[in-house]
Design an enzyme around this catalytic site. Structure first.
Site, PDB file in Angstrom:
ATOM      1  N   VAL A  61       0.822  -1.222   0.000  1.00 54.95           N
ATOM      2  CA  VAL A  61       0.000   0.000   0.000  1.00 54.95           C
ATOM      3  C   VAL A  61       0.854   1.270   0.000  1.00 54.95           C
ATOM      4  CG1 VAL A  61      -2.019  -1.077   1.112  1.00 54.95           C
ATOM      5  CG2 VAL A  61      -0.280   0.054   2.542  1.00 54.95           C
ATOM      6  N   SER A 140      -8.228   2.835  15.606  1.00 50.73           N
ATOM      7  CA  SER A 140      -7.731   2.197  16.842  1.00 50.73           C
ATOM      8  C   SER A 140      -8.101   3.062  18.032  1.00 50.73           C
ATOM      9  CB  SER A 140      -6.211   2.064  16.781  1.00 50.73           C
ATOM     10  OG  SER A 140      -5.697   1.609  18.016  1.00 50.73           O
ATOM     11  N   TYR A 153       2.890   5.741  16.290  1.00 48.75           N
ATOM     12  CA  TYR A 153       1.746   4.890  15.928  1.00 48.75           C
ATOM     13  C   TYR A 153       0.435   5.618  16.255  1.00 48.75           C
ATOM     14  CZ  TYR A 153      -1.626   1.078  15.791  1.00 48.75           C
ATOM     15  OH  TYR A 153      -2.730   0.293  15.511  1.00 48.75           O
ATOM     16  N   THR A 188      -3.650 -10.684  17.472  1.00 49.27           N
ATOM     17  CA  THR A 188      -3.362 -11.031  16.065  1.00 49.27           C
ATOM     18  C   THR A 188      -1.832 -11.101  15.958  1.00 49.27           C
ATOM     19  OG1 THR A 188      -3.197  -8.705  15.472  1.00 49.27           O
ATOM     20  CG2 THR A 188      -5.374  -9.698  15.219  1.00 49.27           C
TER      21      THR A 188
HETATM   22  P1  NDP Z   1      -1.713  -8.216  11.605  1.00 41.73           P
HETATM   23  O1  NDP Z   1      -0.243  -7.959  11.727  1.00 41.73           O
HETATM   24  O2  NDP Z   1      -2.218  -9.548  11.957  1.00 41.73           O
HETATM   25  O3  NDP Z   1      -2.204  -7.840  10.137  1.00 41.73           O
HETATM   26  C1  NDP Z   1      -1.743  -6.706   9.466  1.00 41.73           C
HETATM   27  C2  NDP Z   1      -2.065  -6.826   7.993  1.00 41.73           C
HETATM   28  O4  NDP Z   1      -1.620  -5.631   7.318  1.00 41.73           O
HETATM   29  C3  NDP Z   1      -1.378  -7.995   7.328  1.00 41.73           C
HETATM   30  O5  NDP Z   1      -2.297  -8.658   6.508  1.00 41.73           O
HETATM   31  C4  NDP Z   1      -0.284  -7.350   6.483  1.00 41.73           C
HETATM   32  O6  NDP Z   1      -0.085  -8.116   5.308  1.00 41.73           O
HETATM   33  C5  NDP Z   1      -0.929  -6.002   6.144  1.00 41.73           C
HETATM   34  N1  NDP Z   1       0.062  -5.005   5.766  1.00 41.73           N
HETATM   35  C6  NDP Z   1       1.016  -4.436   6.557  1.00 41.73           C
HETATM   36  N2  NDP Z   1       1.773  -3.601   5.838  1.00 41.73           N
HETATM   37  C7  NDP Z   1       1.284  -3.630   4.561  1.00 41.73           C
HETATM   38  C8  NDP Z   1       1.647  -2.990   3.352  1.00 41.73           C
HETATM   39  N3  NDP Z   1       2.666  -2.133   3.308  1.00 41.73           N
HETATM   40  N4  NDP Z   1       0.922  -3.232   2.227  1.00 41.73           N
HETATM   41  C9  NDP Z   1      -0.114  -4.097   2.258  1.00 41.73           C
HETATM   42  N5  NDP Z   1      -0.510  -4.742   3.384  1.00 41.73           N
HETATM   43  C10 NDP Z   1       0.194  -4.519   4.522  1.00 41.73           C
HETATM   44  O7  NDP Z   1      -2.393  -7.104  12.528  1.00 41.73           O
HETATM   45  P2  NDP Z   1      -3.934  -6.706  12.757  1.00 41.73           P
HETATM   46  O8  NDP Z   1      -4.847  -7.587  12.026  1.00 41.73           O
HETATM   47  O9  NDP Z   1      -4.112  -6.559  14.217  1.00 41.73           O
HETATM   48  O10 NDP Z   1      -3.922  -5.245  12.138  1.00 41.73           O
HETATM   49  C11 NDP Z   1      -4.876  -4.792  11.185  1.00 41.73           C
HETATM   50  C12 NDP Z   1      -5.199  -3.337  11.450  1.00 41.73           C
HETATM   51  O11 NDP Z   1      -5.819  -3.220  12.740  1.00 41.73           O
HETATM   52  C13 NDP Z   1      -3.996  -2.399  11.473  1.00 41.73           C
HETATM   53  O12 NDP Z   1      -4.354  -1.209  10.806  1.00 41.73           O
HETATM   54  C14 NDP Z   1      -3.805  -2.124  12.971  1.00 41.73           C
HETATM   55  O13 NDP Z   1      -3.188  -0.883  13.186  1.00 41.73           O
HETATM   56  C15 NDP Z   1      -5.235  -2.145  13.440  1.00 41.73           C
HETATM   57  N6  NDP Z   1      -5.452  -2.363  14.870  1.00 41.73           N
HETATM   58  C16 NDP Z   1      -4.968  -3.484  15.483  1.00 41.73           C
HETATM   59  C17 NDP Z   1      -5.214  -3.673  16.835  1.00 41.73           C
HETATM   60  C18 NDP Z   1      -4.647  -4.834  17.593  1.00 41.73           C
HETATM   61  O14 NDP Z   1      -4.603  -4.761  18.840  1.00 41.73           O
HETATM   62  N7  NDP Z   1      -4.248  -5.908  16.938  1.00 41.73           N
HETATM   63  C19 NDP Z   1      -6.035  -2.722  17.592  1.00 41.73           C
HETATM   64  C20 NDP Z   1      -6.491  -1.592  16.835  1.00 41.73           C
HETATM   65  C21 NDP Z   1      -6.224  -1.443  15.528  1.00 41.73           C
HETATM   66  P3  NDP Z   1       1.324  -8.404   4.612  1.00 41.73           P
HETATM   67  O15 NDP Z   1       2.355  -8.446   5.699  1.00 41.73           O
HETATM   68  O16 NDP Z   1       1.101  -9.689   3.898  1.00 41.73           O
HETATM   69  O17 NDP Z   1       1.506  -7.256   3.673  1.00 41.73           O
HETATM   70  C1  8X3 Z   2      -3.574  -1.254  18.463  1.00 42.71           C
HETATM   71  C2  8X3 Z   2      -4.006  -1.080  19.869  1.00 42.71           C
HETATM   72  O1  8X3 Z   2      -3.377  -0.047  22.093  1.00 42.71           O
HETATM   73  O2  8X3 Z   2      -1.727  -1.465  21.011  1.00 42.71           O
HETATM   74  O3  8X3 Z   2      -3.985  -0.184  17.681  1.00 42.71           O
HETATM   75  O4  8X3 Z   2      -2.168   0.730  20.189  1.00 42.71           O
HETATM   76  S1  8X3 Z   2      -2.760  -0.427  20.818  1.00 42.71           S
END
Ligand code: NDP
Ligand code: 8X3
Length: 253
Positions: A61, A140, A153, A188
């Site tokens: 992305v 988030s 972040y 995750t």
């Molecule tokens: P994961 O690490 O499990 O998933 C992250 C996903 O983002 C992967 O599929 C990865 O795919 C993709 N990704 C990362 N960088 C790129 C890139 N440059 N281009 C395309 N795809 C990319 O984490 P989560 O599922 O937890 O995270 C998903 C979203 O949720 C994020 O935006 C995160 O900030 C947000 N979030 C997460 C929370 C948590 O506590 N887990 C809480 C709040 C928000 P690949 O590496 O194959 O490119």
């Molecule tokens: C992911 C949740 O609290 O680790 O966005 O920033 S936290």
């Protein structure tokens, strides 16, 4: 024609769980992420379990021209995108600002802000032409509050919060809905990525309480995506019951 949901970051965590719930409910899916093998596995699983049709669109992305070329390359029958889930994102490190690694800052800013803009622009133009669509951002609790060591972040997720509001205004004339789903702690690969493969440290983030699962967040995403045409959910925050705010947890043991 069945509806199309495009999901960035579908190779893991929340994005993958969202692919599951949309597939189960009859959507066709455009699956993005950088790890193409994982997307291929997911598409095969969704086809077998739900007879879902997927189109793989692997790209980073952060690379604007790659995003534009990939979206332009979609066959006509995949170009009417009903839902865009801007989910791809990451945190890197948890150091106080003076000790932070500027390369990590760049990656977070480039992915969480610039990447989201690249995809929103490319897909937003298609939606505008179609006169309908729904852009859903995964924000988030870090976009609502800040915490020590999370400055950059949190800044990127505050930017997502701002873009969610501004984009809703920009898209209003075209009938395109814009929503943010803001989760608290979700178990995750997020912490494994943040701590650069340190599995023990990653595990410790979720110790002593029950975090959200990716499926919990996917249910919220599916809910906001499936309101009647006259209803938009602007923004929701989904937290574990054991978490009240970015840093306040009820932990046992
Ligand atoms: P994961 O690490 O499990 O998933 C992250 C996903 O983002 C992967 O599929 C990865 O795919 C993709 N990704 C990362 N960088 C790129 C890139 N440059 N281009 C395309 N795809 C990319 O984490 P989560 O599922 O937890 O995270 C998903 C979203 O949720 C994020 O935006 C995160 O900030 C947000 N979030 C997460 C929370 C948590 O506590 N887990 C809480 C709040 C928000 P690949 O590496 O194959 O490119
Ligand atoms: C992911 C949740 O609290 O680790 O966005 O920033 S936290």
């Amino acid at each position: 024609m069945t509806k199309v949901a495009m999901i960035t970051g579908a190779s893991s965590g929340i994005g993958k769980a969202c692919a599951g719930i949309f597939a189960r409910n009859g959507y066709r899916l455009i699956l993005n992420g950088r790890r193409e093998a994982r997307l291929r596995e997911l598409a095969a699983e969704l086809a077998e379990r739900h007879e879902a049709e997927s189109y793989l669109l692997p790209f980073d992305v952060r690379e604007r021209s790659a995003v534009e070329e990939a979206v332009a390359s979609l066959p006509t029958e995949w170009k009417k995108i009903d839902i865009l889930l801007n989910n791809a994102g990451l945190a890197l490190g948890l150091s106080p600002l003076p000790e932070g690694d500027p390369a990590d800052w760049d990656t977070m800013i480039d992915t969480n802000i610039r990447g989201l803009l690249h995809v929103s622009r490319a897909v937003g133009l298609l939606m505008r032409r179609a006169g309908e669509g729904h852009i859903i951002h995964i924000g988030s609790i870090a976009g609502k509050e800040v915490y020590p060591g999370g400055g950059v972040y949190c800044a990127t997720k505050h930017a997502v919060d701002a873009l969610n509001k501004a984009m809703r205004m920009d898209m209003l004339p075209y009938g395109i809905k814009v929503t943010a789903v803001n989760p608290g702690a979700v178990e995750t690969e997020f912490s494994l990525v943040r701590f650069k493969g340190d599995a023990d440290r990653a595990k410790s983030v979720y110790r002593g309480y029950t975090p959200l699962t990716a499926d919990d967040v996917a249910e919220a995403v599916f809910f906001v995506a499936n309101r009647p045409p006259h209803v938009n959910i602007d923004d929701i925050t989904v937290m574990p019951a054991a978490q009240a705010g970015a840093t306040r947890f009820r932990k046992e043991g």
